[in-house]
Design a protein around this motif. Structure first.
Motif, PDB file in Angstrom:
ATOM      1  N   GLY A  54       8.335  10.371  -3.907  1.00  0.00           N
ATOM      2  CA  GLY A  54       8.910   9.183  -4.499  1.00  0.00           C
ATOM      3  C   GLY A  54      10.270   8.790  -3.951  1.00  0.00           C
ATOM      4  O   GLY A  54      10.787   7.738  -4.284  1.00  0.00           O
ATOM      5  N   ARG A  55      10.892   9.662  -3.117  1.00  0.00           N
ATOM      6  CA  ARG A  55      12.185   9.294  -2.551  1.00  0.00           C
ATOM      7  C   ARG A  55      12.004   8.203  -1.494  1.00  0.00           C
ATOM      8  O   ARG A  55      11.020   8.189  -0.768  1.00  0.00           O
ATOM      9  CB  ARG A  55      12.848  10.513  -1.907  1.00  0.00           C
ATOM     10  CG  ARG A  55      13.552  11.425  -2.905  1.00  0.00           C
ATOM     11  CD  ARG A  55      14.224  12.566  -2.187  1.00  0.00           C
ATOM     12  NE  ARG A  55      13.267  13.341  -1.402  1.00  0.00           N
ATOM     13  CZ  ARG A  55      13.529  13.857  -0.213  1.00  0.00           C
ATOM     14  NH1 ARG A  55      14.696  13.660   0.349  1.00  0.00           N
ATOM     15  NH2 ARG A  55      12.622  14.571   0.424  1.00  0.00           N
ATOM     16  N   VAL A  56      12.980   7.309  -1.425  1.00  0.00           N
ATOM     17  CA  VAL A  56      12.940   6.265  -0.404  1.00  0.00           C
ATOM     18  C   VAL A  56      13.952   6.627   0.671  1.00  0.00           C
ATOM     19  O   VAL A  56      15.131   6.797   0.387  1.00  0.00           O
ATOM     20  CB  VAL A  56      13.269   4.892  -1.014  1.00  0.00           C
ATOM     21  CG1 VAL A  56      13.351   3.836   0.081  1.00  0.00           C
ATOM     22  CG2 VAL A  56      12.215   4.513  -2.046  1.00  0.00           C
ATOM     23  N   VAL A  57      13.475   6.814   1.899  1.00  0.00           N
ATOM     24  CA  VAL A  57      14.377   7.202   2.984  1.00  0.00           C
ATOM     25  C   VAL A  57      14.168   6.248   4.155  1.00  0.00           C
ATOM     26  O   VAL A  57      13.126   5.610   4.259  1.00  0.00           O
ATOM     27  CB  VAL A  57      14.079   8.648   3.453  1.00  0.00           C
ATOM     28  CG1 VAL A  57      14.376   9.632   2.344  1.00  0.00           C
ATOM     29  CG2 VAL A  57      12.645   8.776   3.934  1.00  0.00           C
ATOM     30  N   PRO A  58      15.194   6.149   5.026  1.00  0.00           N
ATOM     31  CA  PRO A  58      14.999   5.310   6.216  1.00  0.00           C
ATOM     32  C   PRO A  58      13.892   5.884   7.103  1.00  0.00           C
ATOM     33  O   PRO A  58      13.745   7.103   7.203  1.00  0.00           O
ATOM     34  CB  PRO A  58      16.354   5.388   6.937  1.00  0.00           C
ATOM     35  CG  PRO A  58      17.310   5.916   5.942  1.00  0.00           C
ATOM     36  CD  PRO A  58      16.527   6.747   4.968  1.00  0.00           C
ATOM     37  N   TRP A 117      12.065  -3.642   3.541  1.00  0.00           N
ATOM     38  CA  TRP A 117      10.882  -2.770   3.599  1.00  0.00           C
ATOM     39  C   TRP A 117      10.586  -2.291   5.003  1.00  0.00           C
ATOM     40  O   TRP A 117       9.963  -1.260   5.210  1.00  0.00           O
ATOM     41  CB  TRP A 117       9.662  -3.500   3.035  1.00  0.00           C
ATOM     42  CG  TRP A 117       9.382  -4.789   3.750  1.00  0.00           C
ATOM     43  CD1 TRP A 117       9.889  -6.006   3.449  1.00  0.00           C
ATOM     44  CD2 TRP A 117       8.555  -4.975   4.905  1.00  0.00           C
ATOM     45  NE1 TRP A 117       9.437  -6.952   4.328  1.00  0.00           N
ATOM     46  CE2 TRP A 117       8.615  -6.342   5.233  1.00  0.00           C
ATOM     47  CE3 TRP A 117       7.770  -4.121   5.689  1.00  0.00           C
ATOM     48  CZ2 TRP A 117       7.927  -6.881   6.320  1.00  0.00           C
ATOM     49  CZ3 TRP A 117       7.090  -4.664   6.765  1.00  0.00           C
ATOM     50  CH2 TRP A 117       7.168  -6.027   7.067  1.00  0.00           C
ATOM     51  N   MET A 118      11.067  -3.036   5.989  1.00  0.00           N
ATOM     52  CA  MET A 118      10.782  -2.662   7.369  1.00  0.00           C
ATOM     53  C   MET A 118      11.416  -1.334   7.747  1.00  0.00           C
ATOM     54  O   MET A 118      10.935  -0.649   8.633  1.00  0.00           O
ATOM     55  CB  MET A 118      11.350  -3.717   8.308  1.00  0.00           C
ATOM     56  CG  MET A 118      10.457  -4.874   8.560  1.00  0.00           C
ATOM     57  SD  MET A 118      11.161  -5.729   9.964  1.00  0.00           S
ATOM     58  CE  MET A 118      10.343  -7.274   9.822  1.00  0.00           C
ATOM     59  N   PHE A 119      12.527  -1.026   7.083  1.00  0.00           N
ATOM     60  CA  PHE A 119      13.309   0.097   7.561  1.00  0.00           C
ATOM     61  C   PHE A 119      13.228   1.336   6.684  1.00  0.00           C
ATOM     62  O   PHE A 119      13.813   2.351   6.991  1.00  0.00           O
ATOM     63  CB  PHE A 119      14.769  -0.334   7.716  1.00  0.00           C
ATOM     64  CG  PHE A 119      14.923  -1.512   8.622  1.00  0.00           C
ATOM     65  CD1 PHE A 119      14.783  -1.357   9.993  1.00  0.00           C
ATOM     66  CD2 PHE A 119      15.162  -2.781   8.117  1.00  0.00           C
ATOM     67  CE1 PHE A 119      14.899  -2.436  10.848  1.00  0.00           C
ATOM     68  CE2 PHE A 119      15.279  -3.869   8.968  1.00  0.00           C
ATOM     69  CZ  PHE A 119      15.139  -3.699  10.333  1.00  0.00           C
ATOM     70  N   PHE A 120      12.502   1.214   5.563  1.00  0.00           N
ATOM     71  CA  PHE A 120      12.453   2.353   4.647  1.00  0.00           C
ATOM     72  C   PHE A 120      11.015   2.744   4.366  1.00  0.00           C
ATOM     73  O   PHE A 120      10.103   1.935   4.453  1.00  0.00           O
ATOM     74  CB  PHE A 120      13.171   2.002   3.341  1.00  0.00           C
ATOM     75  CG  PHE A 120      14.633   1.782   3.538  1.00  0.00           C
ATOM     76  CD1 PHE A 120      15.513   2.848   3.581  1.00  0.00           C
ATOM     77  CD2 PHE A 120      15.127   0.498   3.729  1.00  0.00           C
ATOM     78  CE1 PHE A 120      16.860   2.640   3.792  1.00  0.00           C
ATOM     79  CE2 PHE A 120      16.475   0.286   3.948  1.00  0.00           C
ATOM     80  CZ  PHE A 120      17.349   1.367   3.973  1.00  0.00           C
ATOM     81  N   GLN A 121      10.854   4.021   4.062  1.00  0.00           N
ATOM     82  CA  GLN A 121       9.535   4.472   3.663  1.00  0.00           C
ATOM     83  C   GLN A 121       9.662   5.295   2.387  1.00  0.00           C
ATOM     84  O   GLN A 121      10.716   5.856   2.095  1.00  0.00           O
ATOM     85  CB  GLN A 121       8.895   5.312   4.773  1.00  0.00           C
ATOM     86  CG  GLN A 121       9.708   6.553   5.109  1.00  0.00           C
ATOM     87  CD  GLN A 121       9.114   7.312   6.277  1.00  0.00           C
ATOM     88  OE1 GLN A 121       8.102   6.924   6.825  1.00  0.00           O
ATOM     89  NE2 GLN A 121       9.756   8.396   6.650  1.00  0.00           N
ATOM     90  N   THR A 122       8.577   5.331   1.623  1.00  0.00           N
ATOM     91  CA  THR A 122       8.566   6.098   0.389  1.00  0.00           C
ATOM     92  C   THR A 122       7.834   7.404   0.656  1.00  0.00           C
ATOM     93  O   THR A 122       6.686   7.398   1.097  1.00  0.00           O
ATOM     94  CB  THR A 122       7.851   5.322  -0.719  1.00  0.00           C
ATOM     95  OG1 THR A 122       8.390   4.001  -0.749  1.00  0.00           O
ATOM     96  CG2 THR A 122       8.064   5.986  -2.055  1.00  0.00           C
ATOM     97  N   LEU A 123       8.507   8.518   0.425  1.00  0.00           N
ATOM     98  CA  LEU A 123       7.882   9.814   0.657  1.00  0.00           C
ATOM     99  C   LEU A 123       6.929  10.138  -0.481  1.00  0.00           C
ATOM    100  O   LEU A 123       6.899   9.457  -1.518  1.00  0.00           O
ATOM    101  CB  LEU A 123       8.956  10.900   0.764  1.00  0.00           C
ATOM    102  CG  LEU A 123       9.920  10.753   1.941  1.00  0.00           C
ATOM    103  CD1 LEU A 123      10.912  11.906   1.952  1.00  0.00           C
ATOM    104  CD2 LEU A 123       9.159  10.692   3.254  1.00  0.00           C
ATOM    105  N   ALA A 124       6.186  11.234  -0.294  1.00  0.00           N
ATOM    106  CA  ALA A 124       5.198  11.622  -1.296  1.00  0.00           C
ATOM    107  C   ALA A 124       5.857  11.897  -2.650  1.00  0.00           C
ATOM    108  O   ALA A 124       5.273  11.650  -3.695  1.00  0.00           O
ATOM    109  CB  ALA A 124       4.444  12.858  -0.815  1.00  0.00           C
TER     110      ALA A 124
END
Lengths: 290, 366
Positions: free
Chosen positions: B207-211, B198-205
């Motif tokens: 719903g995609r999960v990107v670094p 979870w430290m290295f990824f974020q969820t965009l608006a």
């Protein structure tokens, strides 16, 4: 020697490990700090090199030409003037309050809360002081000004000067006061011509400490003194300072101005270093025992 | 300077002594000086009262509009938002001419992201700085040869006086680029470790999960610089605290056969309340630190639990937005300043009760 139990052996091992860790921690701290300061000093001095750059730093103002950015004479003088104006307000007021705390506080209910509030004020984040200055002075005056900037700095200085003055005056032996009173001097006379003169060195230390503290402040000046690229001596106008100018240059887009900022930061550090060194010399040998 | 020996009271056959309060012309000075100094003392009280009063009155519009919601709301949007009105079915409403009907959403302000940013960056700083500072203080008190103590102490005190903006420059041009290059490497190593990805990824608006982009200017960078900044003050005060532990206390433990570390633990225990005070002063400084943090924390008013995400603290928010704020935006910023003030007052009050102001100079070096 008694044989060691397993418990003892573990305790000894742990002790050696912690001993080593404490040494390593110190080494790590010192090397980090040396790295930070060394980096800044290196950047700064290479920006002040050669001689011509050093001279133009102190003799020219920013040109806004990316290739030839000029110097920071305006900011250097601005900082000195802000410090002088802040001291003119903050030092007398702080000293008076310190004299009260040290000399008149015995039978006063005022002393304990004042001492407490002064300590607490010394810890207020300086940006908050800047916002106070903005709401209280800049808004009514309608523009940023050197007055607002120096008053914000004075606000930070007063509690520091008051508390150090108090501490230093308390170290003057009571027998001095008794001797003076016994000679028929009034209390005011005793304070002004016996107590304060015998503590001058250490009171000056407190003042220098306060000046060193505010010399490097950026946050309280951002919204009070504002920024200026010009040399000005009119304190009702937006006023330049080394710190705010460095901040502007560093966060700005021009490499040449960044070089100026590096030079500025090392000038500021050297300034503060000399103030600290002066404190060191002033207190050498007469270091009071608490 | 030893006090001169005091003579016993003179014999009773001495000349009668008339006590004169001051010499000619000096009598007026007494009350004048007394009232001047008392006035300056009262001024200090007024300074605090004025600080609180002015901030409260300037923050009043914001306090009235947002109430207590301000402390827990997590959106900070200084600009009005214009958007199409949708009906209950989610379709865009159009007027007779076929144009979208738009509504203006007023700006909203919630302080939770900056409160979170302040808390987390300060905690990162404390977690790193406290063990190092205590280790350093123990070294200075128990290990260092005498001739090392003075220069190291001087260095530590000098570092406490280095301007915040200097640390900011170091953070901006050294630490942040280094973190930016280290982040992908760390992500490669650690992303498969359960519980760390979870430290290295974020969820965009969408719903995609990107670094998380390796910007370098993030919460971790802010916490690291804060740690470097508060180490001198915590070290300086805890050194004084440990040096004041009575010798008998240390010798007693050693006589009972304690190891070096066991007697150190006793020292730390003996000075625990003052040491806690030192930590609180460090915390107060970290929480109020402005310029360095504003330059390196990424200035994003959001709550993201990853240390690699940009963040914002209360103080850095003030530095970066107050300059061009108007109206309710300025009111909200002043309210943030008020929260910051109240918080740092609380830290300082606790700290000073614990350190008992023994060494006011190191406490003032803040």
């Amino acid at each position: 020697m008694a044989t060691l139990t397993r418990h003892d052996r573990i305790a000894r091992m742990k002790s050696s490990v912690m001993y080593a860790l404490c040494s390593v921690a110190t080494l790590f701290l010192l090397s980090t700090l040396v790295l930070v300061v060394g980096y800044l000093v290196f950047l700064g001095f290479s920006a002040l090199w050669p001689w011509k750059a050093l001279v133009s730093f102190f003799t020219t103002v920013p040109t806004a030409i990316p290739e030839d950015p000029g110097g920071m004479k305006h900011a250097f003088i601005g900082t000195l003037m802000l410090l002088a104006m802040a001291s003119a307000v903050g030092v007398p007021l702080g000293m008076l309050a310190g004299v009260f705390l040290a000399e008149y506080s015995v039978d006063s209910k005022l002393a304990a809360p004042v001492r407490f509030v002064a300590d607490v004020l010394a810890g207020v984040p300086s940006i908050v002081v800047g916002i106070l200055g903005y709401e209280l002075i800049v808004v009514p005056m309608g523009q940023f000004s050197g007055i607002a900037g120096s008053l914000a700095l004075a606000f930070i200085m007063i509690p520091i000067v008051a508390r150090t003055t108090e501490e230093m005056l308390r170290l003057v032996p009571g027998s001095y006061r008794e001797a003076s009173i016994a000679l028929g001097a009034s209390k005011a006379r005793t304070i002004l011509s016996v107590v304060i003169p015998s503590a001058t060195g250490s009171v000056v230390t407190g003042i220098m400490l306060a000046i060193a503290r505010v010399a490097g402040e950026t946050a309280p000046l951002l919204f009070t003194a504002g920024m200026s690229r010009f040399l000005t001596t009119d304190p009702t106008q937006p006023f330049p300072a080394l710190t705010t100018q460095i901040y502007r240059f560093v966060t700005g887009p021009f490499p040449a101005e960044r070089q100026l900022a590096y030079a500025g930061i090392v000038v500021l550090i050297v300034l503060i270093f000399f103030i600290n060194l002066a404190i060191r010399f002033a207190t050498r040998g007469s270091k009071p025992v608490n | 300077m030893s006090a001169p020996p005091t003579n016993p009271p003179g014999p009773s056959d001495a000349q009668p002594f008339v006590l004169q309060s001051g010499k000619k012309g000096g009598a007026w000075a007494d009350p004048v000086l007394k009232w001047l100094t008392a006035g300056a003392a009262v001024l200090i009280l007024l300074m605090l009262a004025g600080l609180v009063g002015v901030l409260v009155s300037a923050a009043l519009p914001s306090i009235k509009q947002f109430g207590l919601e301000f402390l827990v709301a997590s959106e900070w949007r200084p600009n009005e938002l214009e958007r199409s009105v949708r009906d209950a079915a989610g379709k865009i409403v159009r007027d007779e001419d076929g144009n979208n009907v738009t509504e203006i959403i007023p700006p909203v302000f919630g302080a939770l992201p900056v409160i979170y940013g302040t808390a987390v960056s300060s905690m990162i700083a404390l977690a790193l700085a406290v063990p190092l500072s205590f280790g350093g203080a123990l070294f200075l008190v128990r290990i260092a040869p005498k001739r090392l103590v003075a220069p190291v102490s001087f260095l530590v005190e000098f570092l406490a006086a280095i301007p915040s903006i200097a640390y900011g420059i170091f953070g901006l041009f050294v630490l942040a680029p280094w973190l930016a290059s280290a982040q992908p490497v760390a992500a490669d190593w650690l992303k498969d470790v359960p519980g760390l990805s979870w430290m290295f990824f974020q969820t965009l608006a969408d719903g995609r999960v990107v670094p998380i982009p390796a910007a370098g200017r993030n919460m971790l960078c802010g916490g690291l610089i804060l740690a470097i900044m508060i180490v001198p003050i915590i070290t300086a005060i805890s050194r004084d605290v440990l040096a004041n532990v009575p010798r008998a206390q240390v010798e007693g433990t050693m006589a009972l056969g304690a190891t070096w570390w066991q007697s150190c633990v006793e020292m730390l225990k003996y000075g625990r309340s003052a040491l806690f005070g030192a930590v609180m002063l460090g915390l107060a400084r970290a929480a109020g630190e402005t310029m360095a943090v504003a330059m390196i924390i990424g200035n994003a008013n959001q709550i993201d639990f990853s240390p690699f995400a940009p963040a914002q603290t209360m103080a850095s928010l003030l530095a970066s937005e107050f300059g061009e704020a108007q109206g309710i935006h300025r009111g909200a910023l002043v309210e943030v300043a008020l929260i910051l003030l109240v918080m740092s007052l609380a830290f300082n009050v606790v700290a000073r009760y614990l350190v008992v102001g023994k060494d006011s100079r190191s406490a003032m070096a803040h």
